[in-house]
Design a protein around this motif. Structure first.
Motif, PDB file in Angstrom:
ATOM      1  N   TYR A 134       0.827  -1.203   0.000  1.00  0.00           N
ATOM      2  CA  TYR A 134       0.000   0.000   0.000  1.00  0.00           C
ATOM      3  C   TYR A 134       0.869   1.264   0.000  1.00  0.00           C
ATOM      4  O   TYR A 134       0.662   2.176  -0.800  1.00  0.00           O
ATOM      5  CB  TYR A 134      -0.920  -0.002   1.235  1.00  0.00           C
ATOM      6  CG  TYR A 134      -1.853   1.181   1.307  1.00  0.00           C
ATOM      7  CD1 TYR A 134      -3.091   1.144   0.665  1.00  0.00           C
ATOM      8  CD2 TYR A 134      -1.484   2.340   1.989  1.00  0.00           C
ATOM      9  CE1 TYR A 134      -3.945   2.233   0.714  1.00  0.00           C
ATOM     10  CE2 TYR A 134      -2.338   3.435   2.037  1.00  0.00           C
ATOM     11  CZ  TYR A 134      -3.560   3.372   1.408  1.00  0.00           C
ATOM     12  OH  TYR A 134      -4.408   4.458   1.440  1.00  0.00           O
ATOM     13  N   LEU A 177       1.583  -3.876  -9.089  1.00  0.00           N
ATOM     14  CA  LEU A 177       0.690  -3.456  -8.006  1.00  0.00           C
ATOM     15  C   LEU A 177      -0.768  -3.541  -8.426  1.00  0.00           C
ATOM     16  O   LEU A 177      -1.636  -3.888  -7.623  1.00  0.00           O
ATOM     17  CB  LEU A 177       1.059  -2.049  -7.544  1.00  0.00           C
ATOM     18  CG  LEU A 177       2.391  -1.995  -6.772  1.00  0.00           C
ATOM     19  CD1 LEU A 177       2.890  -0.567  -6.628  1.00  0.00           C
ATOM     20  CD2 LEU A 177       2.256  -2.654  -5.390  1.00  0.00           C
ATOM     21  N   LEU A 178      -1.039  -3.253  -9.710  1.00  0.00           N
ATOM     22  CA  LEU A 178      -2.411  -3.366 -10.194  1.00  0.00           C
ATOM     23  C   LEU A 178      -2.849  -4.828 -10.156  1.00  0.00           C
ATOM     24  O   LEU A 178      -3.956  -5.155  -9.717  1.00  0.00           O
ATOM     25  CB  LEU A 178      -2.507  -2.802 -11.624  1.00  0.00           C
ATOM     26  CG  LEU A 178      -3.883  -2.872 -12.279  1.00  0.00           C
ATOM     27  CD1 LEU A 178      -4.954  -2.162 -11.441  1.00  0.00           C
ATOM     28  CD2 LEU A 178      -3.843  -2.247 -13.686  1.00  0.00           C
ATOM     29  N   LYS A 179      -1.954  -5.714 -10.579  1.00  0.00           N
ATOM     30  CA  LYS A 179      -2.242  -7.145 -10.564  1.00  0.00           C
ATOM     31  C   LYS A 179      -2.547  -7.605  -9.135  1.00  0.00           C
ATOM     32  O   LYS A 179      -3.505  -8.337  -8.889  1.00  0.00           O
ATOM     33  CB  LYS A 179      -1.031  -7.917 -11.118  1.00  0.00           C
ATOM     34  CG  LYS A 179      -1.371  -9.266 -11.710  1.00  0.00           C
ATOM     35  CD  LYS A 179      -0.144  -9.954 -12.279  1.00  0.00           C
ATOM     36  CE  LYS A 179       0.315  -9.380 -13.613  1.00  0.00           C
ATOM     37  NZ  LYS A 179       1.515 -10.044 -14.166  1.00  0.00           N
ATOM     38  N   LEU A 234      -3.626  -4.708   0.648  1.00  0.00           N
ATOM     39  CA  LEU A 234      -2.296  -4.164   0.344  1.00  0.00           C
ATOM     40  C   LEU A 234      -1.603  -3.602   1.579  1.00  0.00           C
ATOM     41  O   LEU A 234      -0.386  -3.512   1.626  1.00  0.00           O
ATOM     42  CB  LEU A 234      -2.385  -3.083  -0.739  1.00  0.00           C
ATOM     43  CG  LEU A 234      -2.852  -3.518  -2.124  1.00  0.00           C
ATOM     44  CD1 LEU A 234      -2.575  -2.413  -3.132  1.00  0.00           C
ATOM     45  CD2 LEU A 234      -2.194  -4.800  -2.573  1.00  0.00           C
ATOM     46  N   VAL A 291       2.473   1.974  -3.293  1.00  0.00           N
ATOM     47  CA  VAL A 291       1.570   2.655  -4.228  1.00  0.00           C
ATOM     48  C   VAL A 291       1.516   4.148  -3.907  1.00  0.00           C
ATOM     49  O   VAL A 291       1.567   4.990  -4.818  1.00  0.00           O
ATOM     50  CB  VAL A 291       0.139   2.063  -4.180  1.00  0.00           C
ATOM     51  CG1 VAL A 291      -0.786   2.838  -5.113  1.00  0.00           C
ATOM     52  CG2 VAL A 291       0.150   0.594  -4.542  1.00  0.00           C
ATOM     53  N   ALA A 331      -3.519  -5.691  -6.589  1.00  0.00           N
ATOM     54  CA  ALA A 331      -4.747  -5.063  -6.100  1.00  0.00           C
ATOM     55  C   ALA A 331      -5.976  -5.783  -6.637  1.00  0.00           C
ATOM     56  O   ALA A 331      -7.006  -5.885  -5.969  1.00  0.00           O
ATOM     57  CB  ALA A 331      -4.766  -3.588  -6.500  1.00  0.00           C
ATOM     58  N   MET A 332      -5.873  -6.311  -7.858  1.00  0.00           N
ATOM     59  CA  MET A 332      -6.990  -7.032  -8.474  1.00  0.00           C
ATOM     60  C   MET A 332      -7.257  -8.356  -7.765  1.00  0.00           C
ATOM     61  O   MET A 332      -8.351  -8.898  -7.843  1.00  0.00           O
ATOM     62  CB  MET A 332      -6.686  -7.336  -9.945  1.00  0.00           C
ATOM     63  CG  MET A 332      -6.561  -6.123 -10.821  1.00  0.00           C
ATOM     64  SD  MET A 332      -8.085  -5.203 -10.941  1.00  0.00           S
ATOM     65  CE  MET A 332      -9.025  -6.335 -11.987  1.00  0.00           C
TER      66      MET A 332
END
Lengths: 213, 213
Positions: free
Chosen positions: B93, B124-126, B134, B96, B128-129
């Motif tokens: 987190y 990070l997007l992967k 995070l 990001v 978060a998905m």
């Protein structure tokens, strides 16, 4: 890449063109013979040129202009990529999936190939961080709407696209044809492709390796 | 940028160097005078050169080499950016947050400036998905570990960095000094900066506008 002495010679020629080899040697307090290899290298590199009975001319600036002219001539059409497009009613979740499937950093939102908006990895990461349910969220709610999208037209140059990406701090631009519509003052942007910093980086490599003429 | 006739003349000179203006005119079935302005333009552009008593020489390839040589000479040190670094015990987190605060697409993970790994917007997007929390996830679990990181050394050229980014499909590389350690076969990577496709795009613009010599 030039030795210190080659740099000095170049500056002398720059200031005094045309100047004979003997006069250059005099200024440096060395013999004419001592300069022969440096003058040959500078001539070979195209930075100076020798004319019989006149001496050496400086031509460095012309070279610089040629470099920029070569770059200025590269068209967007010669280096663009296929666009990755999702429909306006796609969920943010499916936009992420399209992004990963196509390995693109930016996805265009469109209906009938007319641009409605643009959504980037950054937009989607921000949204995902906000504890949103991406499956329930339409991509329209996340995208930059077309009225605020920075784009390039298909007949522009790659240099213009690169400048725009730097100026507006964007990674990827839609390449479009601007179409008139029935409504006055309203233009449609028909998607032709995308151009990104990846395309520009590839151009830089091609120019550096002499693969673009 | 050349007219059709200038292109034809250039090809004739290319094949027959050295060739006199009269012989070029004969091949094109025009008068010598009709060619004067085209020959002047090609000479001015540095694509051909005239030598007294010999005629015109083709020198287009030398220009191409000079273009690539200019690009080849650009050092990484002349165009790198400041690195964005988080500690190994940072949460995903907070990585990001650092990414958004510094507006970087890639964050380096390090202890005492020695690289431990790299984490990108895509990583990070992967994550978060995947419905991960995070805040509870250490960035170490998400990053590419240093053993698999593609990097450049501080004394390499910008062209090498650009080639590596294209070859490995990465947006940003750490710029490092490689240090020996007490352990045999183990090298430490000391972070000096970062170089991204944004830096290369900026270089491309500078070369195109003639702002790099």
């Amino acid at each position: 890449m030039l030795s210190e002495r080659q740099g000095t010679i170049l500056n002398i020629v720059k200031e005094h063109s045309p100047i004979t080899g003997q006069h250059i040697a005099d200024q440096l307090h060395v013999t004419r013979a001592a300069l022969r290899s440096d003058l040959a290298i500078l001539t070979m590199l195209g930075l100076i040129d020798a004319r019989p009975k006149l001496g050496y001319f400086f031509i460095g600036d012309k070279e610089k202009d040629l470099l920029s002219q070569k770059i200025m001539d590269i068209s967007i059409e010669s280096c663009l990529s296929q666009p990755v497009i999702v429909g306006e009613h796609t969920s943010a979740y499916d936009a992420v999936i399209a992004m990963f499937t196509e390995d693109a950093g930016t996805v265009f939102v469109a209906t009938d190939n007319i641009l409605a908006g643009v959504v980037s990895r950054k937009d989607l990461l921000k949204t995902a961080m906000g504890n949103n349910d991406l499956r329930a969220l339409p991509v329209r709610m996340v995208m930059t709407p077309v009225s605020k999208v920075i784009y390039v037209q298909a007949d522009e140059k790659a240099l213009a696209a690169a400048q725009r990406m730097i100026e507006y701090e964007i990674d990827c631009l839609p390449v479009v044809h601007v179409l008139d519509t029935d409504e006055e003052d309203k233009k449609d942007l028909q998607i032709v492709g995308r151009i990104s910093k990846t395309n520009i980086t590839r151009l830089f490599v091609e120019c550096g390796l002499g693969r673009r003429t």
